[in-house]
Each structure stands twice: as C-alpha cells, then as structure tokens.
Design a protein around this motif. Structure first.
Motif, PDB file in Angstrom:
ATOM      1  N   ASP A  98       0.817  -1.228   0.000  1.00  0.00           N
ATOM      2  CA  ASP A  98       0.000   0.000   0.000  1.00  0.00           C
ATOM      3  C   ASP A  98       0.846   1.271   0.000  1.00  0.00           C
ATOM      4  O   ASP A  98       0.450   2.300   0.565  1.00  0.00           O
ATOM      5  CB  ASP A  98      -0.968   0.029   1.190  1.00  0.00           C
ATOM      6  CG  ASP A  98      -1.957  -1.113   1.174  1.00  0.00           C
ATOM      7  OD1 ASP A  98      -2.612  -1.308   0.137  1.00  0.00           O
ATOM      8  OD2 ASP A  98      -2.057  -1.835   2.187  1.00  0.00           O
ATOM      9  N   ILE A  99       1.994   1.231  -0.643  1.00  0.00           N
ATOM     10  CA  ILE A  99       2.842   2.410  -0.781  1.00  0.00           C
ATOM     11  C   ILE A  99       2.517   3.083  -2.104  1.00  0.00           C
ATOM     12  O   ILE A  99       2.467   2.427  -3.153  1.00  0.00           O
ATOM     13  CB  ILE A  99       4.330   2.026  -0.720  1.00  0.00           C
ATOM     14  CG1 ILE A  99       4.656   1.444   0.661  1.00  0.00           C
ATOM     15  CG2 ILE A  99       5.227   3.224  -1.026  1.00  0.00           C
ATOM     16  CD1 ILE A  99       6.056   0.862   0.768  1.00  0.00           C
ATOM     17  N   HIS A 100       2.299   4.389  -2.072  1.00  0.00           N
ATOM     18  CA  HIS A 100       1.826   5.095  -3.271  1.00  0.00           C
ATOM     19  C   HIS A 100       2.949   5.744  -4.068  1.00  0.00           C
ATOM     20  O   HIS A 100       2.947   5.694  -5.300  1.00  0.00           O
ATOM     21  CB  HIS A 100       0.805   6.165  -2.881  1.00  0.00           C
ATOM     22  CG  HIS A 100       0.231   6.898  -4.061  1.00  0.00           C
ATOM     23  ND1 HIS A 100      -0.654   6.300  -4.940  1.00  0.00           N
ATOM     24  CD2 HIS A 100       0.429   8.176  -4.516  1.00  0.00           C
ATOM     25  CE1 HIS A 100      -0.985   7.174  -5.884  1.00  0.00           C
ATOM     26  NE2 HIS A 100      -0.340   8.316  -5.648  1.00  0.00           N
ATOM     27  N   PHE A 101       3.909   6.381  -3.407  1.00  0.00           N
ATOM     28  CA  PHE A 101       4.955   7.118  -4.107  1.00  0.00           C
ATOM     29  C   PHE A 101       6.259   6.324  -4.148  1.00  0.00           C
ATOM     30  O   PHE A 101       6.582   5.582  -3.225  1.00  0.00           O
ATOM     31  CB  PHE A 101       5.207   8.476  -3.439  1.00  0.00           C
ATOM     32  CG  PHE A 101       4.114   9.487  -3.685  1.00  0.00           C
ATOM     33  CD1 PHE A 101       3.936  10.060  -4.932  1.00  0.00           C
ATOM     34  CD2 PHE A 101       3.261   9.852  -2.656  1.00  0.00           C
ATOM     35  CE1 PHE A 101       2.925  10.988  -5.161  1.00  0.00           C
ATOM     36  CE2 PHE A 101       2.240  10.775  -2.865  1.00  0.00           C
ATOM     37  CZ  PHE A 101       2.077  11.352  -4.120  1.00  0.00           C
ATOM     38  N   VAL A 102       7.013   6.533  -5.232  1.00  0.00           N
ATOM     39  CA  VAL A 102       8.270   5.812  -5.417  1.00  0.00           C
ATOM     40  C   VAL A 102       9.269   6.175  -4.323  1.00  0.00           C
ATOM     41  O   VAL A 102       9.948   5.294  -3.780  1.00  0.00           O
ATOM     42  CB  VAL A 102       8.848   6.100  -6.811  1.00  0.00           C
ATOM     43  CG1 VAL A 102      10.211   5.430  -6.983  1.00  0.00           C
ATOM     44  CG2 VAL A 102       7.879   5.639  -7.898  1.00  0.00           C
ATOM     45  N   HIS A 103       9.365   7.452  -3.977  1.00  0.00           N
ATOM     46  CA  HIS A 103      10.331   7.827  -2.939  1.00  0.00           C
ATOM     47  C   HIS A 103       9.961   7.213  -1.593  1.00  0.00           C
ATOM     48  O   HIS A 103      10.838   6.919  -0.773  1.00  0.00           O
ATOM     49  CB  HIS A 103      10.456   9.354  -2.824  1.00  0.00           C
ATOM     50  CG  HIS A 103       9.276  10.045  -2.240  1.00  0.00           C
ATOM     51  ND1 HIS A 103       8.213  10.488  -3.000  1.00  0.00           N
ATOM     52  CD2 HIS A 103       8.970  10.382  -0.950  1.00  0.00           C
ATOM     53  CE1 HIS A 103       7.323  11.061  -2.212  1.00  0.00           C
ATOM     54  NE2 HIS A 103       7.753  11.003  -0.977  1.00  0.00           N
ATOM     55  N   GLU A 104       8.671   6.982  -1.344  1.00  0.00           N
ATOM     56  CA  GLU A 104       8.257   6.313  -0.110  1.00  0.00           C
ATOM     57  C   GLU A 104       8.682   4.850  -0.125  1.00  0.00           C
ATOM     58  O   GLU A 104       9.050   4.296   0.926  1.00  0.00           O
ATOM     59  CB  GLU A 104       6.749   6.430   0.063  1.00  0.00           C
ATOM     60  CG  GLU A 104       6.262   7.851   0.321  1.00  0.00           C
ATOM     61  CD  GLU A 104       4.756   7.967   0.339  1.00  0.00           C
ATOM     62  OE1 GLU A 104       4.249   8.947   0.917  1.00  0.00           O
ATOM     63  OE2 GLU A 104       4.071   7.087  -0.246  1.00  0.00           O
ATOM     64  N   ALA A 105       8.651   4.229  -1.296  1.00  0.00           N
ATOM     65  CA  ALA A 105       9.144   2.850  -1.402  1.00  0.00           C
ATOM     66  C   ALA A 105      10.628   2.793  -1.064  1.00  0.00           C
ATOM     67  O   ALA A 105      11.091   1.870  -0.384  1.00  0.00           O
ATOM     68  CB  ALA A 105       8.896   2.308  -2.802  1.00  0.00           C
ATOM     69  N   MET A 106      11.378   3.806  -1.516  1.00  0.00           N
ATOM     70  CA  MET A 106      12.811   3.823  -1.226  1.00  0.00           C
ATOM     71  C   MET A 106      13.093   4.155   0.239  1.00  0.00           C
ATOM     72  O   MET A 106      14.187   3.880   0.733  1.00  0.00           O
ATOM     73  CB  MET A 106      13.505   4.820  -2.143  1.00  0.00           C
ATOM     74  CG  MET A 106      13.478   4.417  -3.618  1.00  0.00           C
ATOM     75  SD  MET A 106      14.289   2.831  -3.950  1.00  0.00           S
ATOM     76  CE  MET A 106      16.014   3.282  -3.715  1.00  0.00           C
ATOM     77  N   GLU A 107      12.132   4.729   0.923  1.00  0.00           N
ATOM     78  CA  GLU A 107      12.281   4.983   2.361  1.00  0.00           C
ATOM     79  C   GLU A 107      11.980   3.739   3.185  1.00  0.00           C
ATOM     80  O   GLU A 107      12.290   3.689   4.380  1.00  0.00           O
ATOM     81  CB  GLU A 107      11.354   6.120   2.783  1.00  0.00           C
ATOM     82  CG  GLU A 107      11.763   7.489   2.226  1.00  0.00           C
ATOM     83  CD  GLU A 107      10.691   8.544   2.399  1.00  0.00           C
ATOM     84  OE1 GLU A 107       9.595   8.204   2.918  1.00  0.00           O
ATOM     85  OE2 GLU A 107      10.924   9.693   2.000  1.00  0.00           O
ATOM     86  N   ASP A 108      11.377   2.731   2.565  1.00  0.00           N
ATOM     87  CA  ASP A 108      11.092   1.467   3.236  1.00  0.00           C
ATOM     88  C   ASP A 108      12.379   0.632   3.229  1.00  0.00           C
ATOM     89  O   ASP A 108      12.894   0.266   2.165  1.00  0.00           O
ATOM     90  CB  ASP A 108       9.969   0.734   2.504  1.00  0.00           C
ATOM     91  CG  ASP A 108       9.544  -0.539   3.204  1.00  0.00           C
ATOM     92  OD1 ASP A 108      10.332  -1.510   3.189  1.00  0.00           O
ATOM     93  OD2 ASP A 108       8.430  -0.578   3.753  1.00  0.00           O
ATOM     94  N   ALA A 109      12.892   0.320   4.387  1.00  0.00           N
ATOM     95  CA  ALA A 109      14.205  -0.336   4.487  1.00  0.00           C
ATOM     96  C   ALA A 109      14.236  -1.682   3.760  1.00  0.00           C
ATOM     97  O   ALA A 109      15.245  -2.039   3.135  1.00  0.00           O
ATOM     98  CB  ALA A 109      14.583  -0.521   5.957  1.00  0.00           C
ATOM     99  N   ASP A 110      13.147  -2.440   3.844  1.00  0.00           N
ATOM    100  CA  ASP A 110      13.142  -3.761   3.218  1.00  0.00           C
ATOM    101  C   ASP A 110      13.132  -3.655   1.691  1.00  0.00           C
ATOM    102  O   ASP A 110      13.827  -4.413   1.001  1.00  0.00           O
ATOM    103  CB  ASP A 110      11.934  -4.562   3.696  1.00  0.00           C
ATOM    104  CG  ASP A 110      12.014  -4.906   5.172  1.00  0.00           C
ATOM    105  OD1 ASP A 110      13.138  -5.103   5.676  1.00  0.00           O
ATOM    106  OD2 ASP A 110      10.950  -4.967   5.833  1.00  0.00           O
ATOM    107  N   ILE A 111      12.339  -2.732   1.151  1.00  0.00           N
ATOM    108  CA  ILE A 111      12.273  -2.587  -0.305  1.00  0.00           C
ATOM    109  C   ILE A 111      13.595  -2.058  -0.844  1.00  0.00           C
ATOM    110  O   ILE A 111      14.107  -2.534  -1.855  1.00  0.00           O
ATOM    111  CB  ILE A 111      11.100  -1.672  -0.704  1.00  0.00           C
ATOM    112  CG1 ILE A 111       9.772  -2.350  -0.370  1.00  0.00           C
ATOM    113  CG2 ILE A 111      11.158  -1.328  -2.187  1.00  0.00           C
ATOM    114  CD1 ILE A 111       8.544  -1.516  -0.659  1.00  0.00           C
TER     115      ILE A 111
END
Length: 494
Positions: A314-327
C-alpha cells in the motif's frame, strides 16, 4: 492570480518561469513526432528547446501527431496554449519551471490524409516516436514483429487509410518515394532494446504484407537509428496542475513534472541531416546497445522490481518505497547480485556508480512519481526489463532467486489484493489473460508460467520454475514483507 499560458503571455510568466529566448515565429517544422506524452515533452522537446535557445537549427521544430482517439484531448489542451508546455524540473534540493516552445503544431488524430500529407513534406526529415513499450506490435517473449495483430492486418488490407502509427509512417514513406522525395529518418524514443531495429521490423513488416517492393525500398533506403532515452517523468494530475498554478502563477492545462537528470544516447544515422543535438549534451555513439542494456536493466528493471512489493504494501509514491528499508535493501541486493553482474561493460561507466545514481533518483521526493505508474503494463514491461536478465543468468548456469521473486511479486499483485486486503486497480492491455493466470497460480504456481508469450524459454527452466514457486507460495503464506526479509536473509530458496 494565475496567467493562462500562451504566446501572448510569455512576458507575463517570465517572472516565475524561464521562457524561450528565441522567436517562436522563426521556427519551421523539421520533425513529426507520434506520441506527445509527458516523456516526450520532458525529453526530446527539452533538448530541442535548449538548442533553439542557443540560436541554432530553427528549422527542426516539432509537429506533434495524434493517432489514438485519446490523443485528441492532449491536442486540444496544447492547442489552447499555442502548443507551449510548462516543464517543472525537480531535484532533491531545487525546483524550477520553464516554458518550452519546440512544438509548433499538432496534427489531430483521425485525419490520416492530413498526417500523410505532413509526412510527405520535404521539410520533414525525421519522424520520431514515443508510443510506449507496448505499441510496437511485437511478441513480448520473442521481440519479433507480429504481422497477425488485428490492427496491423487492417492496415495491410487498406494501406491508403492507415490507423496505426506504422501504417501512417509507411504511407508517408510511400508518398515520398512516389514523388521522388528522399525518405525521412524514423527515430524511436521508447525504452526497448534495439528500438531502431524493432521500429524497422514493424515498418518493413507491415509493408511486406501488401507491397513487397515498398518493403525492399524501406529496407534499403530508410534509416532507423537506435537510441537510449532516460528521464523519470510521472503522470500529470490535479496535483501537478495545482502546483504550477499556486507556485508559478501559470494556468497550464497539462504541465509536465520531471527530475533534473536527463540522458539521450543516439546512433548518428540521419541521412537527411539532424539538429546539432551534440551541442546540448546528446551523446552520439557507434553502438547504443551497451547503454541500452545498462539503463533498461538497472533503471527500468529496478522500477519493475520495486513496483509490486510497494503496491502490495500500500505504498503510493516511489520515494516512499525507497524509504522502506526492506524494499530498498531488496532492490540493492537484486541489482548487485543478479542484474549488474550480467550487464556487459559500458564505455567510461562504472555500473555500481550508475546504480548509486539510480538509487538517488528513485529517492527524489520532489517528483511525486507513483507506484501505480510503475506497476502498469507489466505484460509488456516484464519481458523487456526483468526476464532478459533472468534468461542471461540461467544460460550461464547461475541462480535467479531474486529475479524469480520479482516475477512472483508481479503474479501475487495480479491476484488483485494488497496485503491489507485492498482491491488493486489494473492498467494493462492484457489484464484479462494475466489476471486469470495469476488466480490459477494460487493453487498451481506453474499456471502463471504458461503465459509463454511473456515468459518464453525462461518458463522451461526447472530452476526458474522451482524458484518462482517457492517465492510465490511464500508470498501467499507469509505476505510480502516477511518474504522480502527471508530473501534478504538468504533463506528464501529451498
């Protein structure tokens, strides 16, 4: 207060955005471009705008050309502002707006005669395309032109009234041949390996269905240079229109947002001449293939890799995905262990440094690039961005734990629900078939790999089938985050 963008108001908006230093009235058409979307207006049009601002090559302006009914809306919006575009370039520490004027007209879709007449004009020396990876009528698994596609068959049956991009290009070339006018160069600007060769196959393949002599002339006389293009350019929505109005005071019906970085690498194969794009940092090289491999597999493959775990979480923005340590860790492990090692050397380029740049670009919070954009059209993107790396590793006898996980994440996403139970909205021309296969894979993982038009020979590998099944079953049982953690710990493969 906002000012409606137009030629008449350029002086008014120049306080908040840079505007063309050249007289737009001095421009003359030299290029017809099919696919006037955000990427084209943030890339090719920007390079030409830069060149025109240097006082160079004002006879190479762009005439846009629509093909699909949906192109009419873009054409109408741009016509309402004299074909000007506000481009907002955003880096982590800087944002700036500019108004570009490289496009001087836009041919409306549905009028084949007008488009063919424009293509037959001797002033047009380049025809360029940005029609997305799925627009080339090729078999996704083999990369070979598909002459049986209904749209291609229809154009072959009635070549005088074409409805596809390639039918129009071919009709324009035929008109020029019949009048003794030298053919234009056809230049693809899409993210496809060997995009010039793929375009050549489509134009020549269509010709061969109805006029073999014309096909022979195309093969002998028309140039199709390969090229690599790069700039992250998200879709435009109310958010972007609002930012341009609120922060820059410009009422632009369809502005473009993009990162500051851009790159264009081209083979110098333009028999009828070309603009002096080397003056604005376009790289002309003898062989584009190494640059294509690097960009398509590291950047586009990286986008494809993070799209589905982020969507499932449920992550919407690409930069938020990069802020997720696992991703972020998943992307780094996948790239460094499985993708980069099978990429051939690139002149004057360190691939690890290039990946570090990609991580930085993906992490840019200013752009607002979205996971739904990255997740769309997987049936065309997976065979071009992910599966070639998989095939290369398998051919070398090397493991594919991470790459098989990417394919499993795509399958799990296509089942239709995020890990929290939210319904997923799909955007893929082949969604009915791939969604059904993903549902069948809940009980039988091999069912998804029966999509041979996507997986090709990769699906025949016992190792890949085993790795895919392990990853998919782990996703179904434990969820996305736990599966990522198992992969990062080295415990995913049985």
């Amino acid at each position: 207060m906002t000012t409606k963008l137009s030629l008449a108001t350029l002086k008014d908006v120049s306080g908040t955005a840079s505007v063309p230093s050249y007289d737009r009235g001095s421009l003359k058409a030299g290029i017809v471009h099919f696919g006037v979307g955000n990427f084209h207006r943030a890339h090719q049009a920007i390079y030409l705008d830069d060149l025109f601002n240097l006082g160079r090559d004002h006879d190479w302006a762009i005439v846009g050309a629509g093909v699909l009914p949906s192109d009419a809306a873009m054409r109408d919006k741009l016509a309402g502002q004299d074909f000007l575009t506000t481009v907002v370039e955003q880096d982590n520490n800087r944002s700036g707006a500019r108004v570009t004027g490289a496009m001087i007209d836009y041919l409306a879709p549905g009028n084949a005669a007008a488009t063919i007449a424009a293509l037959a004009d001797p002033a047009i020396r380049i025809v360029s395309l940005t029609i997305t990876e799925g627009g080339y009528f090729i078999n996704p698994a083999s990369g070979v032109f598909d002459p049986t596609h209904p749209a291609i068959a229809a154009d072959a049956a009635d070549p005088g009234a074409p409805k596809t991009v390639f039918g129009l290009i071919l009709a324009g070339l035929k008109a020029r041949r019949d009048k003794g006018i030298a053919p234009y160069t056809v230049m693809s600007c899409d993210n496809i390996p060997g995009n010039g060769e793929v375009t050549h196959a489509a134009v020549s393949g269509l010709a061969r269905l109805s006029d073999p002599d014309l096909a022979d002339w195309v093969d002998a006389s028309v140039a199709f240079p390969n090229g690599m293009v790069d700039r992250i350019t998200p879709a435009t929505g109310p958010r972007e229109i609002g930012i341009v109005a609120d922060e820059y005071g410009i009422a632009d019906a369809w502005p473009v947002f993009c990162e500051e970085f851009k790159q264009w690498v081209l083979e110098d194969n333009f028999p009828q001449g070309r603009p002096a794009l080397e003056e604005v940092a376009v790289q002309f090289v003898a062989d584009v293939a190494p640059y294509e491999h690097m960009k398509i597999r590291i950047l586009n493959g990286g986008h494809a890799a993070i799209a589905y775990p982020a969507a499932l979480l449920d992550i919407h923005f690409v930069h938020e995905a990069m802020e997720d340590a696992d991703i972020r860790a998943f992307l780094a492990k996948l790239e460094c262990e499985e993708i980069i090692p099978v990429i051939p050397p690139v002149p004057d380029t360190d691939l690890n440094d290039y990946f570090a740049l990609i991580e930085h670009r993906f992490s840019n919070p200013k752009i607002g690039d979205t996971i739904p954009r990255l997740a769309q059209d997987g049936s065309n993107r997976q065979p071009k961005f992910i599966l070639p790396s998989t095939a290369d590793r398998l051919s070398r006898g090397e493991d594919v734990v991470g790459l098989a996980l990417v394919s499993a994440l795509w399958c799990h996403y296509l089942a239709g629900k995020t890990d929290s139970g939210k319904a997923i909205s799909f955007n893929d021309p082949n969604i009915d078939r791939i969604h059904a296969a993903a549902l069948a894979a809940r009980d039988n993982p091999a069912a998804f790999l029966e999509l041979k038009e996507i997986f090709g020979s990769v699906a025949d590998s016992d190792l890949f089938r085993r790795r895919f099944a392990d990853a998919l079953q782990t996703l179904q049982r434990d969820g996305t985050r736990a599966t990522l953690k198992r992969y990062l710990e080295g415990n995913l493969a049985n």
